[in-house]
Design a protein around this motif. Structure first.
Motif, PDB file in Angstrom:
ATOM      1  N   MET A 156       0.811  -1.212   0.000  1.00  0.00           N
ATOM      2  CA  MET A 156       0.000   0.000   0.000  1.00  0.00           C
ATOM      3  C   MET A 156       0.847   1.266   0.000  1.00  0.00           C
ATOM      4  O   MET A 156       0.475   2.273  -0.605  1.00  0.00           O
ATOM      5  CB  MET A 156      -0.913   0.014   1.230  1.00  0.00           C
ATOM      6  CG  MET A 156      -1.976  -1.067   1.252  1.00  0.00           C
ATOM      7  SD  MET A 156      -2.852  -1.107   2.850  1.00  0.00           S
ATOM      8  CE  MET A 156      -3.740   0.471   2.805  1.00  0.00           C
ATOM      9  N   SER A 157       1.981   1.218   0.682  1.00  0.00           N
ATOM     10  CA  SER A 157       2.798   2.427   0.874  1.00  0.00           C
ATOM     11  C   SER A 157       3.881   2.587  -0.173  1.00  0.00           C
ATOM     12  O   SER A 157       4.672   3.541  -0.093  1.00  0.00           O
ATOM     13  CB  SER A 157       3.439   2.389   2.258  1.00  0.00           C
ATOM     14  OG  SER A 157       4.430   1.370   2.327  1.00  0.00           O
ATOM     15  N   SER A 158       3.951   1.714  -1.149  1.00  0.00           N
ATOM     16  CA  SER A 158       5.084   1.720  -2.079  1.00  0.00           C
ATOM     17  C   SER A 158       5.242   3.078  -2.761  1.00  0.00           C
ATOM     18  O   SER A 158       4.323   3.598  -3.383  1.00  0.00           O
ATOM     19  CB  SER A 158       4.925   0.604  -3.114  1.00  0.00           C
ATOM     20  OG  SER A 158       3.689   0.694  -3.789  1.00  0.00           O
ATOM     21  N   ASN A 159       6.447   3.637  -2.647  1.00  0.00           N
ATOM     22  CA  ASN A 159       6.738   4.974  -3.161  1.00  0.00           C
ATOM     23  C   ASN A 159       8.216   5.085  -3.519  1.00  0.00           C
ATOM     24  O   ASN A 159       8.843   6.109  -3.316  1.00  0.00           O
ATOM     25  CB  ASN A 159       6.368   6.027  -2.096  1.00  0.00           C
ATOM     26  CG  ASN A 159       6.550   7.450  -2.579  1.00  0.00           C
ATOM     27  OD1 ASN A 159       6.451   7.744  -3.767  1.00  0.00           O
ATOM     28  ND2 ASN A 159       6.847   8.354  -1.654  1.00  0.00           N
ATOM     29  N   GLN A 236       5.486   8.731   2.625  1.00  0.00           N
ATOM     30  CA  GLN A 236       4.379   8.976   1.713  1.00  0.00           C
ATOM     31  C   GLN A 236       4.521  10.315   0.988  1.00  0.00           C
ATOM     32  O   GLN A 236       4.925  11.310   1.572  1.00  0.00           O
ATOM     33  CB  GLN A 236       3.065   8.915   2.469  1.00  0.00           C
ATOM     34  CG  GLN A 236       2.726   7.523   2.960  1.00  0.00           C
ATOM     35  CD  GLN A 236       2.653   6.526   1.821  1.00  0.00           C
ATOM     36  OE1 GLN A 236       1.687   6.512   1.059  1.00  0.00           O
ATOM     37  NE2 GLN A 236       3.672   5.680   1.665  1.00  0.00           N
ATOM     38  N   GLY A 285       3.631  -3.886  -5.478  1.00  0.00           N
ATOM     39  CA  GLY A 285       2.724  -2.915  -4.884  1.00  0.00           C
ATOM     40  C   GLY A 285       1.293  -3.419  -4.961  1.00  0.00           C
ATOM     41  O   GLY A 285       1.003  -4.568  -4.611  1.00  0.00           O
ATOM     42  N   LEU A 331      -6.757   5.341  -2.615  1.00  0.00           N
ATOM     43  CA  LEU A 331      -5.544   4.609  -2.970  1.00  0.00           C
ATOM     44  C   LEU A 331      -5.845   3.546  -4.023  1.00  0.00           C
ATOM     45  O   LEU A 331      -5.106   3.391  -5.007  1.00  0.00           O
ATOM     46  CB  LEU A 331      -4.946   3.979  -1.711  1.00  0.00           C
ATOM     47  CG  LEU A 331      -3.710   3.096  -1.891  1.00  0.00           C
ATOM     48  CD1 LEU A 331      -2.530   3.914  -2.372  1.00  0.00           C
ATOM     49  CD2 LEU A 331      -3.366   2.392  -0.570  1.00  0.00           C
ATOM     50  N   THR A 336      -0.801   3.676  -6.105  1.00  0.00           N
ATOM     51  CA  THR A 336       0.168   4.062  -5.096  1.00  0.00           C
ATOM     52  C   THR A 336       1.010   5.231  -5.586  1.00  0.00           C
ATOM     53  O   THR A 336       0.981   5.609  -6.764  1.00  0.00           O
ATOM     54  CB  THR A 336       1.100   2.890  -4.772  1.00  0.00           C
ATOM     55  OG1 THR A 336       1.871   2.583  -5.952  1.00  0.00           O
ATOM     56  CG2 THR A 336       0.310   1.661  -4.333  1.00  0.00           C
TER      57      THR A 336
END
Length: 364
Positions: A156-159, A236, A285, A331, A336
């Motif tokens: 969920m947080s992949s950045n 994020q 992701g 989201l 993402t």
């Protein structure tokens, strides 16, 4: 109400080239001089192109969001005064020809001596969520119960899809980079608090790590605060996404505490399955299937809905249901931050990517 605090790490970059610049000391001094930011809220990091912020202890998500926006804007202003910008991305998309200077502290210099190549390539930024727990035995019980869900948070947080100017093929390359350290990745299961402390002491006595700060498990017990620290997320791009994770992780901890108090059985999660799920989450992701806590490949949306269902009572008790669920739905609809980075780079090249990172980092 269970309290929560958030730490975020940012890069300092040249506004044209997006290359990291070693100006952390200058920016930190500029940000800490005024009445807007307390000195302890802005902290040094391993490399001089990074800077970290820490919110005060918060009771509700409005507080979390307000503090993060205040700190991002204050640092953004301080960075501009020094000719650079802050960007909230999990890896530096571009790197210069030489390594970035290490912050002059005994601990960081010792890390460079121990693992010079790893330190040179530690251009990664995370988001750490601290959630208060009543005592150490409860904290260990929380670790045991939330660990199957950590790969879902990674996805969920992949950045951090980019490295050296190219797409790595991973949604969270930061997760891969962190996995090279001696004690890293998903935490093991522990029999109890004594077992946890015994195993940590063995790691310290071995000399492989010099302090508990080098225990880079994706969730761990904080040595400074009476909290569980969940640190698997990339930083994020937007502050409101960080707020979503703060609310979601607090609800996960509250749910785990309730299950522990009720004597519910621990989830069955062998380490090899958890490690595989973590790698898969970092690779894809939310763009492909996700591995659920039982090891089954399922549609990402179905896994996220199941996660929300599992923590709904805790979200409702905290008054966070509407905010967290709406942000999770956004989201799923928008993708993402890794997806946004890839889109900007594909459509407009480096300048579009740089604009995205700079603008969204300080977006209201």
């Amino acid at each position: 109400m269970i309290t929560v605090g958030v730490e975020e790490e940012y890069f300092l970059v040249d506004p044209v080239t997006c290359l990291p610049v070693p100006l952390a000391d200058e920016v930190r001094r500029a940000a800490g001089l005024g009445p807007i930011v307390e000195d302890q809220e802005v902290q040094s990091e391993l490399l001089q192109s990074q800077i970290e912020v820490a919110t005060p202890v918060c009771s509700d998500l409005d507080e979390v969001g307000g503090h993060l926006l205040r700190l991002r804007h204050a640092l953004g202003t301080a960075a501009e005064k020094n000719g650079c910008r802050i960007v909230a991305t999990g890896t530096a998309p571009y790197r210069g020809p030489g390594p970035v200077a290490v912050t002059e502290s005994a601990r960081y210099l010792a890390m460079r001596s121990q693992a010079p190549q790893l330190v040179d390539e530690q251009l990664v930024n995370g988001m750490h969520v601290h959630v208060a727990v009543p005592d150490r035995p409860s904290a260990v019980a929380v670790l045991n119960r939330i660990r199957p869900w950590l790969p879902v948070l990674v996805a969920m947080s992949s950045n951090s899809p980019l490295w050296d100017g190219h797409d790595t093929g991973f949604a969270s390359w930061r997760t891969v980079i962190y996995g090279r350290w001696a004690v890293s990745g998903p935490p093991p299961a522990f029999a109890d608090a004594a077992d946890h402390d015994r195993r940590v002491r063995t790691l310290l006595d071995s000399g492989v790590i010099s302090d508990t700060g080098q225990i880079y498990w994706q969730a761990r017990l904080s040595e400074r605060y009476p909290t569980v620290e969940v640190r698997c997320a990339d930083v994020q791009l937007r502050a409101d996404a960080a707020v979503m994770f703060a609310g979601l992780i607090r609800a996960m901890v509250a749910t785990a505490l309730r299950a522990h108090e009720a004597g519910e059985p621990l989830p069955d999660c062998p380490p090899e399955r958890l490690q595989a799920a973590n790698w898969y989450a970092a690779r894809y992701g939310l763009s492909e299937l996700l591995i659920d806590p039982e090891g089954r490949a399922r549609r990402a949306g179905d896994v996220l809905v199941r996660l929300l269902d599992s923590v709904t009572p805790a979200l409702e008790e905290a008054g966070d249901t509407r905010e967290v669920t709406s942000l999770v739905h956004r989201l799923l609809q928008q993708g993402t931050s890794a997806d946004l980075q890839r889109k900007a780079l594909a459509e407009g090249g480096m300048s579009a990517l740089t604009d995205l990172l700079i603008t969204e980092t300080v977006a209201p």
